[in-house]
Design an enzyme around this catalytic site. Structure first.
Site, PDB file in Angstrom:
ATOM      1  N   CYS A  43      -1.002  -2.661 -23.486  1.00 53.50           N
ATOM      2  CA  CYS A  43      -1.380  -2.075 -22.199  1.00 53.50           C
ATOM      3  C   CYS A  43      -0.460  -2.487 -21.060  1.00 53.50           C
ATOM      4  O   CYS A  43      -0.719  -2.165 -19.901  1.00 53.50           O
ATOM      5  CB  CYS A  43      -2.831  -2.435 -21.844  1.00 53.50           C
ATOM      6  SG  CYS A  43      -3.120  -4.212 -21.648  1.00 53.50           S
TER       7      CYS A  43
ATOM      8  N   HIS B 168       0.819  -1.208   0.000  1.00 51.21           N
ATOM      9  CA  HIS B 168       0.000   0.000   0.000  1.00 51.21           C
ATOM     10  C   HIS B 168       0.859   1.266   0.000  1.00 51.21           C
ATOM     11  O   HIS B 168       0.519   2.258  -0.640  1.00 51.21           O
ATOM     12  CB  HIS B 168      -0.938   0.007   1.205  1.00 51.21           C
ATOM     13  CG  HIS B 168      -2.208  -0.739   0.956  1.00 51.21           C
ATOM     14  ND1 HIS B 168      -3.006  -1.250   1.956  1.00 51.21           N
ATOM     15  CD2 HIS B 168      -2.827  -1.078  -0.204  1.00 51.21           C
ATOM     16  CE1 HIS B 168      -4.053  -1.859   1.421  1.00 51.21           C
ATOM     17  NE2 HIS B 168      -3.960  -1.759   0.126  1.00 51.21           N
TER      18      HIS B 168
END
Length: 538
Positions: free
Chosen positions: A493, A183
């Protein structure tokens, strides 16, 4: 380079020169237990204080930063996690011991997981463990913080602590622990903070280096403390060049991408979560080339309406530009409890992506319905991942047509999305012309992984997992040629579309649609502007 150089994993950002600030873990003493009732009350108060602090901090940030903090606050209200703590206190343990013991057990379970994303959750639990312990001890938070712009060096940096520090004082971050999927790494990317993680155990005397000159180089994946003068000057020159490139990228970000030869190139963005677009101007891109929908499944299978609302936000943001929604790409390095299969000996080569979706018919139909519904609001494409054989496409098209027919019969607004495929399996890349799809999107991250037999999260083989490997390049050429033969769009991508060197080679292959990380759009456009390729080349 002189000085002390630590090697790790580059996460994001350019080279930076700044003073070092070593953030030491504060050792908390042991409280003396005052009996079950008093200890129970003390821990409940500490948890309440921690939740209030997290909610207060969440109110000062937006997007994924706020969601991470809110998620942590919710965890502190999870009775399944807390029940063993209360039982231990009732049996005579102090609040400290009970909380540490149970949380350390939870942390160890996450840290020992096989999946990198799963292991990264351990950092969130350590953050919660330490926050509650500090509240129990009424410890001063904020005492160990920089007072000038610095490179933060620490064993680990909890997400909430990162967010508490004034962004103007964080020139970069170097961590002994951590991963690209943690995170705090996600937050660093969002804030544009240079970061290197996974450096291993820090030197015992690391604390004495606070205030020393430091060079953080995410590209070289190093953190150097006290470099010699020559190395410091060279680093400053690279830093100035990076600043110049950033200025050029900023100028081009919201302009159409054109090569020096005048050929237009479509530049799209990749989206991991709808909150990513909160602070983005849609003018920076020509649409969204990849929406990773796994975020919807973090707490189990989502309903149709909740999916629709998430997709709706992105389609409305795109304002008439195309949005490509990828169906659930679970499995491999993205396990989802209750959805992916447990016990696979090699999940990267197992039931993942489309293979999994076709087993979960109700979940798949729900996702297709939400995607077809949102196509009423703007141009939407549906892309399926992990496709191997041409005969896998017909059943998907049949399911999509059945979903659309059902919506029409019920009078529900909907559109007719194009159906395309991710090209990430070598067998599919080399036979792309055989697939009855409306577009191809090359996922270079997995294509490179499968073509080179190198796990993309394994540093020991990272040098072999290269996008410029001749075999990988031939596969990209083959897909681009298949697009020409069939008259359908070919985009890329994966990370290669965000890498300047990769952009050059993709354009040379004939690829004219690139989908990059939002933070890299300007730099991709700089590289395109430098290209001499014109119509008819490639």
């Amino acid at each position: 380079m002189g000085g002390t150089t630590l090697h790790g994993i580059g996460v994001t950002g350019d080279i930076v020169v700044a003073p070092v600030f070593v953030m030491l873990e504060v050792e908390l003493g042991q409280r003396t237990g005052a009996g079950p009732d008093a200890e129970d009350a003390a821990l409940r108060e500490a948890i309440s204080t921690s939740v209030a602090a997290l909610e207060q901090l969440a109110a000062t940030v937006e997007g994924e930063a706020a969601e991470i903090l809110e998620f942590q606050a919710v965890l502190l209200d999870d009775e399944d996690m807390l029940e063993p703590v209360w039982r231990a206190i009732a049996a005579g343990a102090s609040a400290d011991d009970a909380w540490r013991t149970i949380m350390d057990h939870e942390i160890a379970e996450y840290a020992e997981g096989e999946d990198e994303v799963f292991r990264a959750r351990a950092a969130d639990l350590r953050d919660l463990r330490d926050r509650v312990l500090r509240a129990l001890h009424a410890s001063e938070e904020g005492a160990d913080r920089p007072t000038e712009p610095s490179i933060l060096v620490a064993s680990d940096l909890p997400p909430s602590v990162f967010l508490e520090i004034d962004p103007a004082l964080v020139s970069g971050v170097a961590l002994g622990e951590g991963s690209r999927t943690s995170h705090v790494a996600l937050l660093a990317r969002a804030r544009g903070v240079p970061m290197v993680v996974g450096m291993g155990a820090l030197p015992d005397d690391i604390a004495r280096h606070t205030g020393a000159s430091g060079v953080l180089d995410p590209e070289a994946e190093t953190m150097t403390i006290g470099p010699d003068p020559g190395a410091l000057d060279a680093a400053r020159e690279r830093m100035a060049a990076a600043a110049d490139l950033a200025a050029r990228a900023s100028f081009l970000t919201d302009r159409p991408a054109l090569t020096a030869g005048g050929m237009p190139v479509t530049v799209l963005i990749n989206v991991d979560h709808p909150s990513i677009v909160d602070d983005l101007d849609p003018a920076i891109c020509d649409g969204i080339g990849l929406v990773r929908t796994e975020f919807l499944f973090e707490r189990g299978a989502p309903g149709e309406d909740s999916q629709y609302e998430s997709y709706r936000k992105l389609v409305l943001w795109a304002d008439g530009r195309p949005v490509t929604l990828r169906t659930l790409d679970a499995g491999g390095d993205k396990p989802i409890p209750g959805i992916t299969l447990d016990g696979e000996t090699n999940p990267f080569l197992g039931v993942r992506g489309l293979r999994l979706s076709m087993r979960l018919e109700e979940i798949f139909d729900t996702q297709l319905r939400a995607m077809a519904r949102v196509a009423a609001l703007g141009p939407v494409k549906i892309m399926v991942p992990m496709v191997t054989a041409p005969d896998e496409i017909a059943p998907v098209r049949t399911r999509l047509e059945a979903v659309i027919a059902d919506l029409a019969a019920r009078g529900v607004d909907h559109g007719h999305p194009q159906l395309g495929m991710m090209v990430e399996v070598p067998a599919a890349a080399l036979s792309a012309e055989l697939f009855d799809v409306d577009f191809y999107s090359i996922g270079t991250n997995d294509l490179i992984q499968y073509a080179t037999a190198c796990a993309r999260d394994n540093r020991d083989v990272a040098a072999l997992a290269r996008g410029d490997h001749p075999g990988v390049l031939r596969m990209i050429d083959a897909v681009a040629q298949a697009g020409v033969e069939r008259g359908v769009e070919v985009s890329v991508c994966g990370d290669m579309a965000s890498d300047p060197e990769g952009v050059d080679r993709l354009l040379a292959s004939g690829v004219r649609v690139l989908s990059a990380a939002p933070a890299q759009v300007g730099r991709v456009k700089v590289r395109i502007a430098e290209s001499k390729i014109s119509d008819g080349d490639g």
